[in-house]
Design an enzyme around this catalytic site. Structure first.
Site, PDB file in Angstrom:
ATOM      1  N   LYS A   1       0.759  -1.296  -0.072  1.00 51.16           N
ATOM      2  CA  LYS A   1       0.077  -0.154   0.082  1.00 51.16           C
ATOM      3  C   LYS A   1       1.004   1.162   0.027  1.00 51.16           C
ATOM      4  O   LYS A   1       1.652   1.484   0.860  1.00 51.16           O
ATOM      5  CB  LYS A   1      -0.804  -0.108   1.074  1.00 51.16           C
ATOM      6  CG  LYS A   1      -1.842   1.157   1.058  1.00 51.16           C
ATOM      7  CD  LYS A   1      -2.885   1.209   2.450  1.00 51.16           C
ATOM      8  CE  LYS A   1      -4.014   2.206   2.295  1.00 51.16           C
ATOM      9  NZ  LYS A   1      -4.840   2.053   3.344  1.00 51.16           N
TER      10      LYS A   1
ATOM     11  N   ASP B   1     -14.201   5.115   9.776  1.00 52.91           N
ATOM     12  CA  ASP B   1     -14.550   5.070   8.167  1.00 52.91           C
ATOM     13  C   ASP B   1     -14.795   3.648   7.833  1.00 52.91           C
ATOM     14  O   ASP B   1     -14.432   2.955   7.304  1.00 52.91           O
ATOM     15  CB  ASP B   1     -13.286   5.565   7.368  1.00 52.91           C
ATOM     16  CG  ASP B   1     -13.600   5.727   5.912  1.00 52.91           C
ATOM     17  OD1 ASP B   1     -14.937   6.139   5.704  1.00 52.91           O
ATOM     18  OD2 ASP B   1     -12.697   5.811   5.322  1.00 52.91           O
TER      19      ASP B   1
END
Length: 455
Positions: A121, A226
């Site tokens: 990532k 989130d």
């Protein structure tokens, strides 16, 4: 910007040396001057300009000559530095296809020597789709200025720390392998994002598992902030894994209840629309109080203090002190804390007592000059106290030892006053505008010198 790792195999040691020099210069420069890059890189034959030209061709650096001739790193150059470090560590040996794109990151497949496929990532904060990072995220904390590369590095470090801690506490998260700069390497989840799933065999069970994760995170002192269908992975066996952790905050955050309710609302809304789930049937399994959904006020931090261990946003120093008192069993009442506060104030007031003591000693020395009795000179403690016993003791003390000690103390006080007067006279004489003095300060100083000479 597309990541083309084929260029990586053609870069030399000098290229990476100059890239590292630009990175080091960006610690205190937005645009690093060319001369500074050459001094930091310290190439043998002074070939910095040639290397910068090659890096500029591959878009690893950006040239800016608006104010002065300089360069700055691009995200592609930052990617190459992180990938080179990971390869040197032996974390992976090959970079594959891109498997995910987000508003804050890109995800690629990587593999090591054993052929194990992992996920890499790369955080890319500052994109046009999400530039309100300063108001939406807490990466900056108390800092006022920022750089997008630096913010990406902070986000990667924070996500790696949260992933490690959550894995140790048994949460279904990817296995964190390594982290460098803005790059995080983790295990690859063999599943799909929940947003891509159209059917589930047991939607009620999956729903209860996801809601249980939100509640369990809050019991450990954290809120995801989130938690939606885009950050939940599910495999063929309907096993749930949560991802994306840089924005997590503590339950002590001022907006913790709002974030918690928003996470719960996202899950309820998605399962209601996608799987037509009736929440009245599942409410008894989730909460025994016959409420439709979990409430933030009913959750207690009984499972741990991960927000303290990871310094999550909203966890203040006062919260840490309170937790330490709770762990040690030394929780006291508010009255005791008020007494401690008063004692601290009294100690700060005592610090100004020396100046008062000096003024009183000066007044007593003047009285001695005028011919008053020396026995009337007392310390501030004796002179201010109204105890008759202490006054009788002071009147009966007429020994020679006391007289000698008093004379010594007066001489010491006189030397201090003279030193202070000389110091003040030296400061006034060295001032820039001393010639403008028309007799005000200088005359006062001369009077003080005469009085000291008479002593």
């Amino acid at each position: 910007m597309k990541l083309d790792v084929d260029v990586l195999r053609y870069l030399s040691k000098d290229d990476f040396r100059v890239l590292t020099a630009v990175e080091m210069g960006m610690r205190n420069h937005e645009i690093v001057p060319s001369d500074l890059i050459g001094r930091i890189a310290s190439l043998k034959h002074g070939g910095t300009y040639k290397v910068l030209k090659n890096l500029l061709k591959h878009k690893l650096v950006h040239h800016d000559s608006s104010k002065y001739d300089g360069f700055r790193l691009t995200y592609l150059g930052y990617d190459f530095l992180a990938i080179k470090t990971m390869v040197n560590r032996g974390v992976f040996t090959a970079v594959g296809r891109q498997i995910g794109v987000g508003k804050e990151s890109d995800i690629f497949e990587v593999s090591n020597e054993d052929g194990t496929v992992m996920a890499m990532k790369l955080h890319r904060l500052g994109r046009t789709s999400f530039r309100a990072v300063k108001s939406k995220r807490d990466y900056l904390r108390h800092r006022s200025s920022f750089n997008w590369l630096y913010l990406s590095r902070l986000a990667a470090l924070k996500e790696f720390a949260f992933m490690k801690a959550l894995e140790e506490h048994g949460f279904p998260v990817p296995n964190a392998v390594d982290c460098n700069r803005h790059c995080v390497v983790m295990s690859l989840i063999q599943g799909y994002p929940l947003v891509q799933v159209k059917q589930l065999q047991n939607p009620e069970t999956v729903f209860e598992t996801i809601i249980g994760l939100v509640v369990r995170l809050a019991e450990h002192g954290l809120i995801h902030c989130d938690f939606n269908e885009f950050n939940i992975m599910i495999d063929d066996d309907e096993k749930v894994t949560m991802i994306d952790f840089p924005q997590m905050v503590s339950v002590s955050h001022r907006n913790a209840q709002m974030y918690f309710d928003r996470d719960i609302e996202c899950i309820f809304k998605f399962f209601g629309k996608r799987f037509n789930l009736s929440f009245e049937e599942c409410s008894d399994d989730i909460d025994d109080d016959e409420s439709s959904r979990p409430s933030f006020s009913s959750i207690t931090k009984t499972a741990g203090f991960l927000d303290k261990e990871l310094a999550a946003s909203g966890f203040t120093r006062k919260d840490e002190d309170d937790i330490q008192k709770f762990i040690e069993g030394d929780v006291e009442d508010d009255d005791v804390s008020d007494d401690e506060h008063d004692s601290e104030l009294s100690q700060t007031n005592i610090k100004g007592f020396d100046s008062l003591h000096l003024d009183q000693e000066e007044s007593t020395s003047r009285c001695n000059e005028e011919g008053q009795v020396v026995e009337n000179l007392q310390s501030p403690e004796v002179g201010q106290s109204g105890d008759p016993e202490s006054q009788n003791l002071s009147s009966n003390e007429g020994d020679e030892n006391d007289d000698t000690e008093l004379v010594k103390s007066l001489a010491k006080q006189r030397r201090r006053v003279m030193a202070a007067a000389r110091k003040g006279h030296h400061k006034n004489s060295t001032s820039r505008n001393s010639y403008k003095d028309k007799g005000g300060k200088s005359s006062n100083n001369s009077k003080i010198q005469k009085q000291l000479a008479s002593w």
